[in-house]
Design a protein around this motif. Sequence first.
Motif, PDB file in Angstrom:
ATOM      1  N   UNK A   1      -9.769  -1.701 -12.255  1.00  0.00           N
ATOM      2  CA  UNK A   1      -8.417  -1.141 -12.162  1.00  0.00           C
ATOM      3  C   UNK A   1      -7.775  -1.022 -13.533  1.00  0.00           C
TER       4      UNK A   1
ATOM      5  N   UNK B   1       0.809  -1.225   0.000  1.00  0.00           N
ATOM      6  CA  UNK B   1       0.000   0.000   0.000  1.00  0.00           C
ATOM      7  C   UNK B   1       0.839   1.270   0.000  1.00  0.00           C
TER       8      UNK B   1
ATOM      9  N   UNK C   1     -10.739   2.467  -2.307  1.00  0.00           N
ATOM     10  CA  UNK C   1     -10.736   2.100  -3.715  1.00  0.00           C
ATOM     11  C   UNK C   1     -10.981   3.330  -4.584  1.00  0.00           C
TER      12      UNK C   1
ATOM     13  N   UNK D   1       1.230   2.843  -3.902  1.00  0.00           N
ATOM     14  CA  UNK D   1       0.356   3.819  -4.554  1.00  0.00           C
ATOM     15  C   UNK D   1      -0.019   4.962  -3.610  1.00  0.00           C
ATOM     16  N   UNK D   2       0.718   5.078  -2.513  1.00  0.00           N
ATOM     17  CA  UNK D   2       0.545   6.236  -1.644  1.00  0.00           C
ATOM     18  C   UNK D   2      -0.628   6.133  -0.690  1.00  0.00           C
ATOM     19  N   UNK D   3      -1.264   4.966  -0.602  1.00  0.00           N
ATOM     20  CA  UNK D   3      -2.380   4.827   0.346  1.00  0.00           C
ATOM     21  C   UNK D   3      -1.876   4.900   1.780  1.00  0.00           C
TER      22      UNK D   3
ATOM     23  N   UNK E   1     -14.175  -4.182  -2.672  1.00  0.00           N
ATOM     24  CA  UNK E   1     -14.542  -2.763  -2.595  1.00  0.00           C
ATOM     25  C   UNK E   1     -15.180  -2.212  -3.855  1.00  0.00           C
TER      26      UNK E   1
ATOM     27  N   UNK F   1      -8.006  -5.054  -3.915  1.00  0.00           N
ATOM     28  CA  UNK F   1      -7.980  -5.341  -2.483  1.00  0.00           C
ATOM     29  C   UNK F   1      -8.589  -6.705  -2.161  1.00  0.00           C
TER      30      UNK F   1
ATOM     31  N   UNK G   1      -0.941  13.268  -7.438  1.00  0.00           N
ATOM     32  CA  UNK G   1      -1.523  11.957  -7.113  1.00  0.00           C
ATOM     33  C   UNK G   1      -2.237  11.348  -8.308  1.00  0.00           C
TER      34      UNK G   1
ATOM     35  N   UNK H   1     -14.425   1.661   0.660  1.00  0.00           N
ATOM     36  CA  UNK H   1     -14.995   2.466  -0.423  1.00  0.00           C
ATOM     37  C   UNK H   1     -14.136   3.704  -0.671  1.00  0.00           C
TER      38      UNK H   1
ATOM     39  N   UNK I   1      -4.656  -0.982  -8.055  1.00  0.00           N
ATOM     40  CA  UNK I   1      -4.585  -1.875  -6.897  1.00  0.00           C
ATOM     41  C   UNK I   1      -5.912  -2.616  -6.741  1.00  0.00           C
TER      42      UNK I   1
ATOM     43  N   UNK J   1      -7.720   5.108  -4.779  1.00  0.00           N
ATOM     44  CA  UNK J   1      -6.786   4.397  -5.654  1.00  0.00           C
ATOM     45  C   UNK J   1      -7.115   4.589  -7.125  1.00  0.00           C
ATOM     46  N   UNK J   2      -8.378   4.895  -7.411  1.00  0.00           N
ATOM     47  CA  UNK J   2      -8.756   5.139  -8.801  1.00  0.00           C
ATOM     48  C   UNK J   2      -8.602   6.622  -9.142  1.00  0.00           C
ATOM     49  N   UNK J   3      -7.889   7.352  -8.289  1.00  0.00           N
ATOM     50  CA  UNK J   3      -7.541   8.750  -8.525  1.00  0.00           C
ATOM     51  C   UNK J   3      -8.731   9.698  -8.397  1.00  0.00           C
TER      52      UNK J   3
ATOM     53  N   UNK K   1      -1.616   7.634  -9.684  1.00  0.00           N
ATOM     54  CA  UNK K   1      -2.666   6.612  -9.606  1.00  0.00           C
ATOM     55  C   UNK K   1      -3.153   6.162 -10.969  1.00  0.00           C
TER      56      UNK K   1
END
Lengths: 254, 266
Positions: free
Chosen positions: A164, A59, B165, A62-64, A101, A97, A86, B162, A95, B168-170, A90
């Motif tokens: 994704x 994680x 994700x 991707x900067x989470x 989600x 999970x 960002x 939620x 990613x 992560x999808x910007x 991204x």
Amino acid sequence: MIMSPTETWSPAQPIVSLHGVHKSFGTFEVLKGIDIDVMKGEVVCIIGPSGSGKSTLIRTINGLTPVSKGSVKVEGIEVHDAGLDKLALRRKVGIVFQQYNLFPHRTVLQNVMMAPLLVLKENRKEVEARARALLEKVKLRDKEEAYPAELSGGQQQRVAIARSLCMRPDVMLFDEVTAALDPETVKEVLVTIKDLAGDGMTCMLVTHEMGFAREISDRVYFTDAGRIVESGPPSQIFDKPQDPRTREFLSKVL
Amino acid sequence: MIPNWKVSRVTWRAPVLAAGLCLAAALAATAQDGGAARPSALASLVIWMPFILKGFGLNLLMSVLAMGFATVMGVILGFMQISPVALIRVPARLVTHLFRNSPWLVILFAIMLLVPFQMTLPGVGRVMIPDWVKATFGFALPVMANISEILRGAVLSIPSGQWESAESLAFTRGQTLRHVILPQCIRRMLPPWMNWYALLTLMTPMAAILGVDEALGNTQAAMEAAGARPEFLIPFYLFLMTIFFVFIYPLSVYTRRLEKRFAVAS
């Protein structure tokens, strides 16, 4: 939009590169200096006991999860830079999970199309064609009007992968994507990932599926207590593990 | 604490006693009527029904306007409450808690007395602010604060996956809220929102205290005008309660059904 470090990066250099990555949650140090270099098109698996920091590690890419110390670079972009774009990062890193989600209020097709439409502001027709092709690829073309709750875990996870991919990333991260699935649906997800790797996608996986890791990886990293204990091609890690901790772990799970 | 003080006895006896007295009074009044050529209580009610219903129209108007205002402001306040910026979050939290924890009647009096009855607007000149508009505003404030809390709770109840994700999808924070979080919150917010609308409607007769000509005020005025006879009390108030009941009860049944459906769906 293109940041200068991107221009200086060339495909001959590692696409993902972690150096001296440390991460603490409060006083608990989860990562204690991680170094990993992944070349374009490589498939890398990270294995190790629970709580060894594998998920945290993936994680950070991707900067989470922000790192406490060290450097994480994707195509030359420093991920944990205060001035990071960002969006640029991204787009490059997808990613998936453990808990899928998916967005429960949207259909399968809408789930896949949402980010390219909203974030990249791409043409709807193009996005729709791409989304349908991706659903075809994960063998869910007939479910495009279904809602996530109507799908099995394995199907949801394949939608998550398609979602994704619709952002056209250069690197895919998989965080224990089969850990929450029924045994009979694990295989369909693994087949999807294998196809993806076969197409030349750079993949980093955190996984407990040892057989799969052995079959698919170019390189396997064994982590324990926040450190990389041992790394190498799967034949070496699985058949001739050097470190006693690796041997002990493998004897338990194999 | 007073020992051996029986709450139950007091609570059931008082209303029964009151009802008995009312009934006796009504009967006595009817008996006294004798051959006088006065219209019966029921006939008086029929004459005054349109007047009372007109008042009820204002109750509905106030409830709808107040709910509209409360919803818009409550949602804005709710989003402010979950802002990562303390300068936005703290004032929103203060306003929410202030209006959530004050008596409605106190808020109503404060608004009635603090807001002027007329204002001079540039270009428009003098604008009168009718009492019922002020009352609407007064009703909206506590409901607004409660909707703010409902929104905050609904947002917090969305699983963190939620957010992750979407991130992560910007998606930006705004995009995540608008396209991922809020649509999922609406389902969770709808039943409590309807509940608050019902409560708000039931509170609107409080405006009568402040002289607004809504249903309760008109009922009292009608009884006065018809001769202020004691036998009016039961039919007139019963009629008033019935109008509210007929309007609110289907709403509450529907709310309960929605709650059940959402409970099954999630």
